[in-house]
Scaffold this motif. Structure first.
Motif, PDB file in Angstrom:
ATOM      1  N   VAL A 152     -12.308  -8.402  -2.290  1.00 25.50           N
ATOM      2  CA  VAL A 152     -11.735  -8.363  -0.783  1.00 25.50           C
ATOM      3  C   VAL A 152     -11.775  -6.843  -0.143  1.00 25.50           C
ATOM      4  O   VAL A 152     -11.231  -6.005  -0.256  1.00 25.50           O
ATOM      5  CB  VAL A 152     -10.697  -8.855  -0.496  1.00 25.50           C
ATOM      6  N   TYR A 153     -12.723  -6.673   0.264  1.00 21.58           N
ATOM      7  CA  TYR A 153     -12.815  -5.672   1.635  1.00 21.58           C
ATOM      8  C   TYR A 153     -11.849  -5.532   3.146  1.00 21.58           C
ATOM      9  O   TYR A 153     -11.645  -6.465   3.727  1.00 21.58           O
ATOM     10  CB  TYR A 153     -14.107  -4.921   2.077  1.00 21.58           C
ATOM     11  N   TYR A 154     -10.779  -4.023   3.579  1.00 24.20           N
ATOM     12  CA  TYR A 154      -9.766  -4.032   3.804  1.00 24.20           C
ATOM     13  C   TYR A 154     -10.548  -2.675   4.643  1.00 24.20           C
ATOM     14  O   TYR A 154     -10.951  -2.411   4.179  1.00 24.20           O
ATOM     15  CB  TYR A 154      -8.618  -3.726   3.354  1.00 24.20           C
ATOM     16  N   CYS A 155      -9.879  -3.035   5.879  1.00 21.02           N
ATOM     17  CA  CYS A 155     -10.060  -1.767   6.852  1.00 21.02           C
ATOM     18  C   CYS A 155      -8.935  -1.406   6.926  1.00 21.02           C
ATOM     19  O   CYS A 155      -8.234  -1.774   6.878  1.00 21.02           O
ATOM     20  CB  CYS A 155     -10.986  -1.752   8.265  1.00 21.02           C
ATOM     21  N   ARG A 156      -8.873   0.165   7.478  1.00 25.63           N
ATOM     22  CA  ARG A 156      -7.244   1.133   7.202  1.00 25.63           C
ATOM     23  C   ARG A 156      -7.679   1.616   8.263  1.00 25.63           C
ATOM     24  O   ARG A 156      -9.007   2.004   8.549  1.00 25.63           O
ATOM     25  CB  ARG A 156      -7.006   1.287   6.469  1.00 25.63           C
ATOM     26  N   ALA A 157      -7.077   2.423   9.828  1.00 23.10           N
ATOM     27  CA  ALA A 157      -6.710   3.440  10.687  1.00 23.10           C
ATOM     28  C   ALA A 157      -5.681   3.704  10.901  1.00 23.10           C
ATOM     29  O   ALA A 157      -4.267   2.786  10.971  1.00 23.10           O
ATOM     30  CB  ALA A 157      -7.754   2.816  11.491  1.00 23.10           C
TER      31      ALA A 157
END
Length: 120
Positions: free
Chosen positions: A91-96
């Protein structure tokens, strides 16, 4: 503020997928952004990161295969994944790091994740 990731799915070994992640809502400014992934039974790990100025860093396992990019005008990052391997399944998550209109400092935000499966 929300981070919305998209683009996951099923790919064959050696294939490609492209992920996108957009920040929306009361966004004043977005600083560093990145992609993380978590495979079953494993810890979440950094895949790639990019600063607002465009400096990039990658996990050793994806160097030469994945490319991170961003469009500051629309607060969006992308992850082009080529030469995919079964071990990229996660599962790929984006973060900012985002400054919203009601805050005085940057806060960390995470997207909900998108599943990437690499299998023949």
């Amino acid at each position: 503020v929300q981070l919305q990731a998209s683009g996951g799915g099923l790919a064959q070994p050696g294939g490609s997928l492209k992920l996108s992640c957009a920040a929306s809502g009361r966004v004043v400014r977005v600083n560093a952004m990145g992609w993380y992934r978590q495979a079953p039974g494993k810890r979440r790990e950094l895949v790639a990161g990019i600063t607002v100025g465009g400096y990039k860093n990658y996990a050793d396992s994806v160097k030469g295969r994945f490319t991170i990019s961003r469009d500051n005008a629309i607060n969006t990052i992308y992850l082009q994944m080529d030469s995919l391997k079964p071990e990229d399944t996660a599962v790929y998550y984006c973060r900012a790091d985002i400054l919203d209109s009601a805050a005085l400092t940057y806060a960390e935000y995470w997207g909900r994740g998108t599943l990437v499966t690499v299998s023949s």
